[in-house]
Design an enzyme around this catalytic site. Structure first.
Site, PDB file in Angstrom:
ATOM      1  N   CYS A  90      59.392  57.371  43.253  1.00 15.56           N
ATOM      2  CA  CYS A  90      58.519  57.712  44.392  1.00 15.56           C
ATOM      3  C   CYS A  90      58.475  59.217  44.663  1.00 15.56           C
ATOM      4  CB  CYS A  90      58.974  56.957  45.636  1.00 15.56           C
ATOM      5  SG  CYS A  90      60.747  56.739  45.762  1.00 15.56           S
ATOM      6  N   HIS A 117      58.245  59.858  52.367  1.00 17.45           N
ATOM      7  CA  HIS A 117      59.157  60.842  51.789  1.00 17.45           C
ATOM      8  C   HIS A 117      58.580  62.244  52.010  1.00 17.45           C
ATOM      9  CE1 HIS A 117      61.389  57.652  50.089  1.00 17.45           C
ATOM     10  NE2 HIS A 117      61.204  57.845  48.797  1.00 17.45           N
TER      11      HIS A 117
HETATM   12  N1  LIG Z   1      60.539  51.383  47.652  1.00 18.69           N
HETATM   13  C1  LIG Z   1      60.077  52.423  46.984  1.00 18.69           C
HETATM   14  O1  LIG Z   1      59.687  53.467  47.556  1.00 18.69           O
HETATM   15  C2  LIG Z   1      59.998  52.354  45.498  1.00 18.69           C
HETATM   16  C3  LIG Z   1      59.340  53.368  44.824  1.00 18.69           C
HETATM   17  C4  LIG Z   1      59.249  53.327  43.450  1.00 18.69           C
HETATM   18  C5  LIG Z   1      59.835  52.284  42.786  1.00 18.69           C
HETATM   19  N2  LIG Z   1      60.490  51.284  43.456  1.00 18.69           N
HETATM   20  C6  LIG Z   1      61.068  50.174  42.682  1.00 18.69           C
HETATM   21  O2  LIG Z   1      60.347  48.977  42.947  1.00 18.69           O
HETATM   22  C7  LIG Z   1      61.222  47.862  42.849  1.00 18.69           C
HETATM   23  C8  LIG Z   1      61.148  47.033  44.136  1.00 18.69           C
HETATM   24  O3  LIG Z   1      61.524  47.828  45.244  1.00 18.69           O
HETATM   25  P1  LIG Z   1      61.373  47.307  46.758  1.00 18.69           P
HETATM   26  O4  LIG Z   1      61.611  48.493  47.594  1.00 18.69           O
HETATM   27  O5  LIG Z   1      60.127  46.540  46.948  1.00 18.69           O
HETATM   28  O6  LIG Z   1      62.630  46.291  46.873  1.00 18.69           O
HETATM   29  P2  LIG Z   1      62.857  45.107  47.913  1.00 18.69           P
HETATM   30  O7  LIG Z   1      62.088  45.323  49.169  1.00 18.69           O
HETATM   31  O8  LIG Z   1      64.330  44.944  48.027  1.00 18.69           O
HETATM   32  O9  LIG Z   1      62.231  43.809  47.182  1.00 18.69           O
HETATM   33  C9  LIG Z   1      62.744  43.331  45.967  1.00 18.69           C
HETATM   34  C10 LIG Z   1      61.813  42.263  45.404  1.00 18.69           C
HETATM   35  O10 LIG Z   1      62.299  41.871  44.119  1.00 18.69           O
HETATM   36  C11 LIG Z   1      62.475  40.448  44.090  1.00 18.69           C
HETATM   37  N3  LIG Z   1      63.571  40.113  43.192  1.00 18.69           N
HETATM   38  C12 LIG Z   1      64.783  40.698  43.113  1.00 18.69           C
HETATM   39  N4  LIG Z   1      65.517  40.108  42.143  1.00 18.69           N
HETATM   40  C13 LIG Z   1      64.744  39.143  41.596  1.00 18.69           C
HETATM   41  C14 LIG Z   1      64.927  38.185  40.563  1.00 18.69           C
HETATM   42  N5  LIG Z   1      66.071  38.105  39.869  1.00 18.69           N
HETATM   43  N6  LIG Z   1      63.911  37.347  40.277  1.00 18.69           N
HETATM   44  C15 LIG Z   1      62.758  37.411  40.950  1.00 18.69           C
HETATM   45  N7  LIG Z   1      62.507  38.294  41.951  1.00 18.69           N
HETATM   46  C16 LIG Z   1      63.507  39.144  42.264  1.00 18.69           C
HETATM   47  C17 LIG Z   1      62.776  40.075  45.537  1.00 18.69           C
HETATM   48  O11 LIG Z   1      62.523  38.705  45.719  1.00 18.69           O
HETATM   49  P3  LIG Z   1      63.353  37.877  46.836  1.00 18.69           P
HETATM   50  O12 LIG Z   1      62.767  38.251  48.172  1.00 18.69           O
HETATM   51  O13 LIG Z   1      63.063  36.461  46.454  1.00 18.69           O
HETATM   52  O14 LIG Z   1      64.785  38.267  46.684  1.00 18.69           O
HETATM   53  C18 LIG Z   1      61.763  40.986  46.250  1.00 18.69           C
HETATM   54  O15 LIG Z   1      60.481  40.414  46.178  1.00 18.69           O
HETATM   55  C19 LIG Z   1      62.602  48.445  42.536  1.00 18.69           C
HETATM   56  O16 LIG Z   1      62.791  48.458  41.137  1.00 18.69           O
HETATM   57  C20 LIG Z   1      62.505  49.863  43.051  1.00 18.69           C
HETATM   58  O17 LIG Z   1      63.397  50.724  42.384  1.00 18.69           O
HETATM   59  C21 LIG Z   1      60.568  51.293  44.796  1.00 18.69           C
END
Ligand SMILES: NC(=O)c1ccc[n+]([C@@H]2O[C@H](COP(=O)([O-])OP(=O)(O)OC[C@H]3O[C@@H](n4cnc5c(N)ncnc54)[C@H](OP(=O)(O)O)[C@@H]3O)[C@@H](O)[C@H]2O)c1
Length: 340
Positions: A130, A243
């Site tokens: 990000c 950010h």
């Molecule tokens: N947030 C940011 O600013 C940002 C920016 C760039 C990249 N990212 C990347 O994007 C990804 C998601 O981030 P987020 O912030 O959205 O995280 P989050 O809010 O914690 O959500 C995680 C998601 O992944 C699912 N998940 C986790 N483990 C799983 C599994 N084994 N099988 C199926 N679904 C699974 C969760 O489902 P459940 O609800 O069922 O657990 C939920 O839908 C990460 O890799 C992060 O590094 C995030």
């Protein structure tokens, strides 16, 4: 005729934004599936006016689906993205798993949209970190004009960059400070995040920098120009979304602050808010829900020959993740997977 699109991690912060943005931008969707872990089976998520029920990723067959937007952690991505890609579905991944793979393009459409066509090697395209995404959107037009030599960046990163649990930790810790006996100990972060700042994001590396700082350096080189030197200090701050970055840029050639302001005003994805008066700049609260990368505080660095200072702010869940992924899907659609 539109696309069959899968959103993987649809219950998460990024996944929910992906669904919002696909609907907002009227991405041509014929069919859509929202996936998460088994524990979320049946959880309802919004897609425009519709409500979707979340399906179990583990039981899902990607055969016949066109594009999968992945927003789950690296470990789960490692397990499921190759399966999706092997079944012919193009994966656009938000985790860091594939970003440094030379066979996987790392794309910010305002900067290197042409790289999308490299998807054919693995059927995977990576989305950057990000903090890198908003940085390169602002740097690209300045680099084209005056060639950037070196960038020194300090970040002020919101807790939504860590995921759902971190948002809860900031909320509960903040409330707990006012209610005796309800103090919340740090769990997601190594130190208290409420009313505090933490100079540590991701793991420490051998040379003392953190992985987040390393990512900004390596990703900027891959997306924008390998010749650019980047040094970063990444800091978590008690902000929910958005950010911010204080950026010092050294150029090969002189670039006047007024010209830089004009260049950024015209640049794709950029919005300049830069009045030299109280409130004449952007703060993270104002960028939430927007697409733009905002640039404020554009000024000459008087300590070097060709230097500028900038303040860059963007919604990390949008340009830093979900929006960028949908923009990649749009490029993919217009250049490779044409329908209709
Ligand atoms: N947030 C940011 O600013 C940002 C920016 C760039 C990249 N990212 C990347 O994007 C990804 C998601 O981030 P987020 O912030 O959205 O995280 P989050 O809010 O914690 O959500 C995680 C998601 O992944 C699912 N998940 C986790 N483990 C799983 C599994 N084994 N099988 C199926 N679904 C699974 C969760 O489902 P459940 O609800 O069922 O657990 C939920 O839908 C990460 O890799 C992060 O590094 C995030």
């Amino acid at each position: 005729m539109g696309y069959k699109v899968v959103v993987v991690g649809a219950t998460g912060n990024v996944g929910r934004e992906m669904l919002n943005i696909l609907a907002e931008r009227e991405f041509p969707v014929d069919e859509i599936a929202a996936l998460a872990s088994r524990k979320s089976l049946g959880t309802e998520v919004s897609f425009g006016d519709r409500t979707l029920k979340t399906q179990d990723l583990d039981a899902f067959d990607f055969t016949g689906w066109d594009i999968a937007l992945f927003a789950i952690g690296s470990d789960a991505t490692k397990q499921y993205a190759p399966k999706a890609a092997a079944s012919g579905c193009v994966v656009i991944d938000n985790s860091s798993l594939y970003r440094y793979d030379p066979q996987v393009p790392l794309v910010v459409p305002e900067v290197n949209a042409d790289a999308v066509m490299g998807y054919t090697a693995k059927n995977i395209i990576a989305n950057p970190n990000c903090s890198t995404a908003q940085l390169v959107v602002a740097l690209k037009p300045l680099h084209d004009r005056a060639r950037i030599k070196r960038v020194v960046v300090s970040t002020y990163q919101s807790v939504s960059g860590t995921g759902k649990e971190a948002i809860d930790e900031l909320w509960n810790q903040t409330k707990g400070i006012y209610v005796p006996g309800q103090e919340v100990a740090p769990s997601v972060y190594p130190r208290q995040i409420a009313f505090n700042v933490i100079p540590h994001i991701d793991v420490f590396m051998e040379d003392g920098q953190t992985k987040e700082e390393w990512k900004m350096m390596v990703e900027t080189k891959k997306i924008l120009d390998p010749a650019i030197k980047v040094t970063a200090t990444c800091v978590r701050v008690p902000v929910f979304v958005g950010h911010s970055e204080a950026v010092n840029v050294e150029f090969e050639e002189h670039l006047d602050e007024a010209e830089a302001r004009d260049i950024l005003r015209e640049a794709p994805g950029c919005l300049v808010v830069d009045k030299r008066e109280p409130g004449g700049y952007i703060t993270p609260i104002e960028c939430v829900g927007d697409y733009a990368t905002y640039i404020s505080r554009i000024r000459q660095d008087q300590t070097i020959d060709n230097g500028l200072n900038l303040w860059i702010v963007s919604d990390n869940l949008r340009k830093g993740a979900a929006l960028n992924a949908v923009q990649i899907a749009e490029v993919l659609g217009s250049r490779a997977l044409r329908k209709g």
